[in-house]
Design a protein around this motif. Structure first.
Motif, short mmCIF file in Angstrom:
data_model
loop_
_atom_site.label_atom_id
_atom_site.label_comp_id
_atom_site.label_asym_id
_atom_site.label_seq_id
_atom_site.Cartn_x
_atom_site.Cartn_y
_atom_site.Cartn_z
N ALA A 169 0.83 -1.35 -0.12
CA ALA A 169 -0.02 0.14 0.05
C ALA A 169 0.80 1.13 -0.02
O ALA A 169 0.49 2.27 -0.54
CB ALA A 169 -0.90 -0.22 1.29
N ALA A 170 1.92 1.24 0.87
CA ALA A 170 2.66 2.21 0.86
C ALA A 170 3.56 2.67 -0.58
O ALA A 170 3.40 3.72 -1.07
CB ALA A 170 4.11 2.06 1.92
N VAL A 171 3.99 1.43 -1.18
CA VAL A 171 4.60 1.75 -2.49
C VAL A 171 3.49 2.28 -3.46
O VAL A 171 3.67 3.15 -4.26
CB VAL A 171 5.10 0.42 -3.05
CG1 VAL A 171 5.38 0.39 -4.35
CG2 VAL A 171 6.14 -0.02 -2.28
N HIS A 172 2.51 1.75 -3.49
CA HIS A 172 1.12 2.28 -4.21
C HIS A 172 1.04 3.46 -4.15
O HIS A 172 0.60 4.47 -5.22
CB HIS A 172 0.06 1.12 -3.98
CG HIS A 172 -1.10 1.02 -5.22
ND1 HIS A 172 -0.44 0.69 -6.47
CD2 HIS A 172 -2.19 1.21 -5.41
CE1 HIS A 172 -1.62 0.80 -7.20
NE2 HIS A 172 -2.52 1.14 -6.54
N ALA A 173 0.80 4.09 -2.96
CA ALA A 173 0.52 5.56 -2.78
C ALA A 173 1.56 6.27 -3.12
O ALA A 173 1.30 7.41 -3.69
CB ALA A 173 0.31 5.71 -0.93
N LEU A 174 2.94 6.05 -3.05
CA LEU A 174 3.90 6.93 -3.58
C LEU A 174 4.17 7.04 -4.89
O LEU A 174 4.21 7.93 -5.63
CB LEU A 174 5.15 6.45 -2.88
CG LEU A 174 5.53 6.70 -1.37
CD1 LEU A 174 6.89 6.05 -0.96
CD2 LEU A 174 5.32 8.22 -0.93
N THR A 175 3.62 5.81 -5.59
CA THR A 175 3.56 5.33 -6.83
C THR A 175 2.56 6.67 -7.54
O THR A 175 2.72 7.35 -8.50
CB THR A 175 3.07 4.28 -7.52
OG1 THR A 175 4.17 3.51 -6.86
CG2 THR A 175 2.90 4.25 -8.79
N TRP A 176 1.23 6.88 -6.82
CA TRP A 176 0.43 7.64 -7.39
C TRP A 176 1.03 9.20 -7.25
O TRP A 176 0.44 10.01 -8.18
CB TRP A 176 -0.87 7.55 -6.87
CG TRP A 176 -1.92 6.29 -7.21
CD1 TRP A 176 -1.95 5.35 -6.41
CD2 TRP A 176 -2.45 6.21 -8.38
NE1 TRP A 176 -2.78 4.38 -7.27
CE2 TRP A 176 -3.08 4.91 -8.45
CE3 TRP A 176 -2.56 7.15 -9.43
CZ2 TRP A 176 -3.73 4.49 -9.45
CZ3 TRP A 176 -3.20 6.44 -10.67
CH2 TRP A 176 -4.06 5.47 -10.65
N GLY A 177 1.68 9.44 -6.26
CA GLY A 177 1.96 10.90 -6.05
C GLY A 177 3.12 10.97 -6.95
O GLY A 177 3.32 12.13 -7.71
N LEU A 178 4.00 10.24 -7.49
CA LEU A 178 5.04 10.31 -8.58
C LEU A 178 4.49 10.41 -9.77
O LEU A 178 4.93 11.42 -10.60
CB LEU A 178 6.01 9.14 -8.52
CG LEU A 178 7.22 9.02 -7.32
CD1 LEU A 178 7.76 7.66 -7.20
CD2 LEU A 178 8.07 10.20 -7.35
N ASP A 179 3.37 9.63 -10.11
CA ASP A 179 2.84 9.76 -11.39
C ASP A 179 1.99 10.93 -11.55
O ASP A 179 1.55 11.29 -12.85
CB ASP A 179 1.89 8.47 -11.65
CG ASP A 179 2.93 7.28 -11.94
OD1 ASP A 179 4.10 7.53 -12.38
OD2 ASP A 179 2.22 6.11 -11.99
N ASP A 180 1.57 11.91 -10.42
CA ASP A 180 0.68 12.88 -10.56
C ASP A 180 1.36 14.04 -11.27
O ASP A 180 2.48 14.64 -10.73
CB ASP A 180 0.10 13.36 -9.39
CG ASP A 180 -1.04 14.39 -9.52
OD1 ASP A 180 -2.05 13.89 -9.60
OD2 ASP A 180 -0.57 15.62 -9.12
N PRO A 181 0.86 14.58 -12.43
CA PRO A 181 1.52 15.69 -13.12
C PRO A 181 1.70 16.99 -12.28
O PRO A 181 2.61 17.60 -12.59
CB PRO A 181 0.75 15.82 -14.20
CG PRO A 181 -0.67 15.54 -13.83
CD PRO A 181 -0.54 14.17 -13.13
N THR A 182 1.21 17.16 -11.31
CA THR A 182 0.78 18.39 -10.70
C THR A 182 1.96 18.13 -9.28
O THR A 182 2.81 19.12 -9.07
CB THR A 182 -0.47 18.73 -9.98
OG1 THR A 182 -1.26 18.86 -11.25
CG2 THR A 182 -0.32 19.99 -9.24
N HIS A 183 1.91 17.22 -8.70
CA HIS A 183 2.50 16.80 -7.45
C HIS A 183 3.73 15.82 -7.73
O HIS A 183 4.53 15.65 -6.59
CB HIS A 183 1.63 16.10 -6.43
CG HIS A 183 0.59 16.90 -6.26
ND1 HIS A 183 0.71 17.93 -5.08
CD2 HIS A 183 -0.87 16.81 -6.72
CE1 HIS A 183 -0.74 18.63 -5.09
NE2 HIS A 183 -1.55 17.86 -5.92
N GLY A 184 4.15 15.33 -8.77
CA GLY A 184 5.25 14.71 -9.27
C GLY A 184 6.67 15.14 -8.72
O GLY A 184 7.40 14.32 -8.04
N ARG A 185 6.77 16.31 -9.04
CA ARG A 185 8.23 16.99 -8.68
C ARG A 185 8.35 17.02 -7.09
O ARG A 185 9.44 16.72 -6.46
CB ARG A 185 8.23 18.46 -9.43
CG ARG A 185 9.38 19.10 -9.05
CD ARG A 185 9.79 20.46 -9.80
NE ARG A 185 10.90 20.87 -9.48
CZ ARG A 185 11.58 21.94 -10.27
NH1 ARG A 185 10.70 22.54 -11.03
NH2 ARG A 185 12.72 22.37 -9.96
#
Length: 665
Positions: free
Chosen positions: A419-435
């Protein structure tokens, strides 16, 4: 609930579209251990699916030909025409084993400048997406573009630049510019529907709603969203309904349902009813048993008092589901009767009950830990994706990152780590919050207090997610994790796997090591990444890594630290591989390995005589284990002895003839 600028996570197994013209394909991370690095499988799967779903825009052929002829193409086009998706597909067509896909991020603190020649490796596929760049950023990129193109040409790489629409372009770059135009909307819709598995005889029939929708010159993102709604409508409606009904349901789902769901929530005021609404919206499509247990867990998390009603007087699940406009199909899975009700309810509770947000994070933890045969990984992944969608939609990436860290630290099993990996993945893939997430992960890897299994979560995120599109950033983060690693070797192995596919990344890691304090962890990493075989192999260019002056300096510096500071028993096996490769490599490359070892030993000052003797003794020992017999290894040993003598001023500069080597005992 189509709000401009928002992030919506509907179906983590489907295609997620988050901006005009840009198609992000998220298949969910596959995190099982295997012989191959997972990030390669994920990247390949995403690009292959994107290639299948993309309908070629007008001038795709011209863009393809320009890229083939020159190694560079600059894509222009109106927002929504599929520019970035086209760029990714063009690069996928040039995928080779010798290079990696790399999305360039000029301006980020740990990225190389566009004019740095080390940015490009042999056969790399480079994407520079500046479709949303401001004038200043675009001008800076244009200034660096000639140097970048030169490196791309020299490395037989391929570069696709997505320029701002109608941005200015220097006259000498106009030749590389190709303006694409959106493909026919109906064709795009049908391609998406076919990829979603809809029957041919259904999606090929004429429908008024679908026709009106695609005739409105929609961006590719909106057409993909509509196709996904049609797919989900097909999964939820009655068997006797067909394409017309599915399109009608999709059209209704696109309407703003804020007032509708607000009225429903106002009508259902009891805590169990609202808890059930939340559970169904967050676990939409899960089995009724999971929904029921999740509802009870939410009430417990919120400390809602028991109603005291005897068990047999409680409403059964069928009645409870009817009250909230939900239903169970023959398989027992729960869905709202109206399409897209779940996302509208998630947004309503999140936006209008802000005090509920921290409790939802705690509740999700208990659901992730749920021991139920129906609580399969796909259910957990969907829950995390929907929760992450609310955090990201409302600009609360920091809270999502903290939740992922807490899951890692407090982990009681693999489910929370996933779940932790999955949550961070969504953050990284988000165009607004990826950076923001890339920066946060960097700080964790370098300075963070990595409690529990958090370090292993970061390793998997860097290797399985970040490396797929930003390998340089993954390299740096894995390097810092590897330096701090004590009881495991997962970070180091992930680091070795990453550089194994890219001489450029190996060069950059060797340079990083040589410029570090060369502590014992650094030296251990160096001994593993300085494998002589990839150092002496040509990879699409005429020169091997070991023939480059900068790499030679890095190798000499690090080998000097190894010979000076580590016991012989530690470095002997690695030196033996160098000596065996020197014997097996014809010509100057084999001799170069000996020169580098001797050059490193020569720097040892007063101890150099002792180090030379130890190095020679190691070479004699290596003869006995030489692959293919000792003859050529004996020659290499004698050549090493000659170089040592020259370094000490004890012999002639010219090496002995090959026929005379190996004659002494």
């Amino acid at each position: 609930m189509n709000q401009p600028g928002s992030t919506r996570v509907e179906n983590p197994q489907g295609f997620i579209h988050t901006g005009p013209g840009n198609i992000y394909v998220n298949g969910g991370p596959h995190l099982q251990d295997s012989d191959k690095p997972t990030f390669r499988r994920v990247a390949e799967d995403q690009l292959c699916r994107l290639r299948r779903v993309l309908v070629a825009p007008i001038n795709m052929g011209k863009a393809r030909a320009t890229l083939a002829d020159t190694g560079t193409v600059i894509l222009d086009g109106a927002p929504g025409s599929g520019r970035t998706a086209t760029a990714r597909v063009l690069l996928r067509e040039w995928h080779r084993d010798s290079g990696v896909f790399h999305e360039l991020l000029p301006g980020e603190e740990d990225e190389l400048a566009l004019h740095d020649p080390h940015l490009v490796g042999s056969g790399d596929q480079l994407l520079l997406d500046l479709s949303a760049a401001a004038d200043r950023q675009w001008s800076a990129a244009l200034a660096d573009l000639p140097a970048l193109r030169k490196a791309v040409h020299e490395q037989h790489a391929h570069l696709v630049v997505v320029m701002p629409h109608d941005g200015t372009l220097d006259p000498d770059l106009q030749y590389y510019r190709v303006e694409i135009q959106r493909p026919p909307g109906l064709q795009v819709l049908r391609r998406h529907l076919r990829m979603h598995g809809l029957p041919y005889e259904q999606y090929m029939q004429y429908d008024v709603i679908a026709d009106e929708f695609v005739r409105a010159d929609r961006p590719m993102r909106e057409i993909a969203d509509f196709a996904d709604l049609v797919r989900r409508a097909r999964e939820t409606v009655r068997p006797d309904e067909g394409f017309t009904q599915w399109c009608a349901a999709a059209k209704r789902a696109r309407n703003d349902r804020r007032r509708e769901v607000a009225a429903l929530v106002a009508e259902l005021r009891e805590a169990p009813q609202r808890a059930l609404l939340i559970a169904v919206s967050m676990l939409h499509g899960a089995h009724a048993d999971v929904i029921h247990r999740a509802t009870q867990l939410l009430l417990r998390t919120l400390r809602s008092p028991s109603d005291g009603v005897p068990l047999l007087q409680h409403k059964d699940l069928a009645e409870q589901f009817r009250e909230i406009s939900a239903d169970t199909g023959p398989s027992g899975h729960v869905r709202f009767t109206e399409l897209d009700y779940d996302s509208a309810l998630r947004a309503h509770f999140w936006d209008h009950m802000p005090d509920l947000r921290p409790h939802l994070g705690s509740w999700a933890t208990t659901v992730v830990d749920l021991n139920d045969p129906h609580a399969v990984p796909a259910v957990r992944d969907s829950l995390v994706a929907r929760l992450a969608g609310q955090y990201l939609r409302t600009g609360r990436g920091d809270a999502l990152a903290s939740l992922a860290e807490r899951w890692s630290v407090e982990s009681t099993g693999g489910a929370r780590l996933e779940a932790a990996v999955h949550a961070l993945t969504w953050g990284l893939d988000d165009p607004t919050h990826g950076r923001e997430f890339r920066r946060r992960i960097y700080k964790w890897c370098v300075h963070g207090r990595l409690r529990g299994e958090f370090a292993q979560v970061l390793v998997r995120v860097c290797a399985d997610v970040l490396a797929a599109s930003h390998p340089d950033q993954a390299l740096l983060r894995l390097y810092y994790l590897a330096r701090r690693e004590r009881d495991t070797t997962r970070a180091r192995q992930a680091l070795y796997d990453l550089v194994a596919g890219s001489p450029r990344l190996r060069r950059r890691l060797l340079d990083r090591l040589a410029r570090s304090d060369l502590s014992p962890p650094d030296l251990d990493i160096f001994l593993r990444v300085s494998d002589p075989v990839p150092l002496t192999e040509s990879s699409g260019t005429s020169r091997a890594l070991a023939e480059e002056n900068e790499v030679q300096r890095s190798l000499t510096t690090s080998w000097h630290a190894v010979l000076s500071e580590l016991p012989r028993a530690t470095w002997q096996p690695h030196a033996e591989r160098w000596l065996h490769q020197a014997a097996a490599s014809p010509g100057q490359r084999g001799e170069l390995l000996l020169d580098l070892l001797v050059g490193a030993a020569e720097r040892c000052g007063k101890r150099r005589g002792e180090v030379f003797a130890t190095l020679y003794a190691s070479a004699r020992e290596a003869e006995r284990a030489a692959p293919g017999g000792p003859a050529r290894s004996v020659e290499a040993t004698e050549l090493l002895l000659h170089k040592i003598s020259v370094a000490q001023g004890l012999g002639p500069a010219a090496p002995p003839p090959a026929s005379a080597r190996g004659t002494q005992p």
